[in-house]
Design an enzyme around this catalytic site. Structure first.
Site, short mmCIF file in Angstrom:
data_model
loop_
_atom_site.label_atom_id
_atom_site.label_comp_id
_atom_site.label_asym_id
_atom_site.label_seq_id
_atom_site.Cartn_x
_atom_site.Cartn_y
_atom_site.Cartn_z
CG ASP A 110 -0.01 -0.41 3.19
OD1 ASP A 110 0.44 0.94 2.77
OD2 ASP A 110 -0.88 -0.04 3.58
CB ILE A 111 0.37 4.74 -1.06
CG1 ILE A 111 0.09 4.16 -2.59
CG2 ILE A 111 1.00 6.12 -1.32
CD1 ILE A 111 -1.32 4.31 -3.17
CD GLU A 117 -4.40 3.37 1.99
OE1 GLU A 117 -3.83 3.63 3.22
OE2 GLU A 117 -6.04 3.42 2.13
#
Length: 429
Positions: free
Chosen positions: A311-312, A354
């Site tokens: 994920d970001i 995300e």
């Protein structure tokens, strides 16, 4: 009588089709052998053709030919090789287009790790240059990562490719694909390790194997036969049904329009149900079929697979500082960039928010970690937001039980560990 002939034709055609397919699978074998004896015609080819000073010598006996190579550092790439002519008939070279495998028996002795390069050199004389024709040799190559000692290797001919140095040296040649229809030489050369070496490569035997009719051509012929039979049968029935068809044509056209519309709508909703509307990637529902298949394959044959979850980093801050439109664009850009670097067999999905997952069939943990590192570097080096670096954290886990929840939990725990260790990292279970 005609009805009886029609009734028996298709069962016979089924039997004929199955028989040919079984014969192609278990028979139809052809082999092109090149025996090695004291009269075996091979020559040594070294880097002296490029001004180098490496020394390669050949020793031929009744059962093998041995290349002894001692490389010398010079301005050019040091190598040695043995060059073996492949004349199939008098004044003709070998047409390997019917064959699918090169079977080669090699013994390698070397204290350094190196590859062995196998070339099939195709003779071509059909390139126009003004009013003249150019005679040249097309290099088709495949590399072996050898095991020390004697090993039999099987190289698929459709895996040979034209190396980039050959393409660079032949700027006039538009067609840069591999060709094996007029092979003049088999060349066995030392590999890509530039370190100086003193080694031996012994060739015990080699041959080419294939089928009288390859599977693709056979299936095309059978498909053509079936299509022809169906078309002829359809024409025959159409003649009998012509009057009825004319009366019902308008109604059939209307039904076809309705069916086409319903089919389009069905496909549209099916796609929407399985894909993320923002990134166009698969969603959880779209990934379920892939996961079920992998679980089944693992249960039956312990087939390996790996899962990459990432994920970001600080995505909420991106949304808070730049707005959700910028956040959405970051998600879309990352989806597009990652889709371009993963392999065709990998399945990429948006897991939520995300968070993304990549399912890698036939991939062990080490290979998945290499892919994850490439993606991590790609994201970190991509200008996704002006004057701000965007990074991601990764968790990787190899499938070790037929339990999807356990697999994803292990990857998620590795991802959590990556975040706890400072983000922009890869951790594995």
């Amino acid at each position: 009588m005609k009805y009886c002939r029609q009734e028996i034709y298709y069962p016979l055609l089924v039997v004929f089709t199955i028989s040919l397919m079984l014969w192609q699978q278990f028979g139809m074998n052809i082999t092109l052998n090149y025996p090695i004896d004291q009269y075996f015609n091979a020559t040594a080819l070294n880097d002296d053709i490029n001004g180098g000073a490496s020394v390669g010598t050949l020793k031929v006996d009744d059962a093998s030919v041995t290349l002894h190579c001692k490389t010398v550092d010079s301005h050019t790439f040091p190598f040695c090789s043995m060059l073996i002519p492949l004349k199939a008939k008098l004044k003709q070279f070998a047409d390997l287009s019917q064959f699918d495998t090169l079977n080669i028996d090699l013994t390698t002795v070397d204290v350094r790790r190196d590859t062995v390069l196998i070339y099939l050199l195709n003779n071509e004389q059909d390139l126009p240059n003004g009013n003249d024709r150019i005679s040249h040799t097309r290099a088709n190559i495949q590399a072996i990562n050898p095991t020390i000692g004697r090993v039999q290797y099987q190289l698929a001919l459709n895996q040979f490719y034209v190396p980039s140095w050959w393409v660079f040296a032949k700027p006039y040649d538009i067609d840069t694909g591999a060709k094996l229809d007029n092979v003049e030489f088999l060349q066995i050369a030392t590999g890509d390790n530039r370190a100086l070496k003193d080694l031996e490569i012994t060739l015990h035997s080699f041959s080419f194997s294939g089928k009288w009719i390859n599977a693709q051509d056979l299936y095309f012929l059978l498909l053509s036969l079936w299509i022809t039979s169906i078309v002829v049968h359809a024409i025959f029935l159409a003649g009998k049904m012509r009057n009825k068809y004319i009366n019902s044509k308008t109604q059939a056209e209307e039904l076809n329009k309705i069916n086409s519309f319903l089919s389009i709508e069905r496909d549209k909703y099916k796609t929407m149900a399985k894909h993320d509307p923002l990134t166009k990637l698969l969603n959880r529902a779209g990934l379920s079929h892939t996961l079920s298949t992998l679980m089944s394959e693992f249960s039956h044959s312990s087939k390996t697979a790996s899962l990459i979850m990432f994920d970001i980093d600080h995505f909420k801050q991106i949304n808070d500082q730049h707005g959700h439109d910028v956040g959405d664009q970051v998600l879309v850009s990352i989806s597009q960039r990652v889709s371009e670097v993963i392999r065709d067999q990998d399945v990429f999905a948006r897991w939520g928010g995300e968070e993304f997952v990549i399912v890698c069939p036939n991939t062990q943990l080490k290979g998945a970690c290499v892919l994850a590192e490439n993606i991590r570097t790609l994201i970190a080096n991509s200008p996704l937001i002006e004057q701000q670096q965007v990074t991601s954290s990764f968790g990787v886990a190899q499938l070790n039980s037929a339990n999807i929840d356990t697999w994803f939990k292990r990857a998620d725990e590795a991802l959590y560990k990556a975040k706890m260790n400072g983000r922009n990292k890869i951790e594995f279970s």
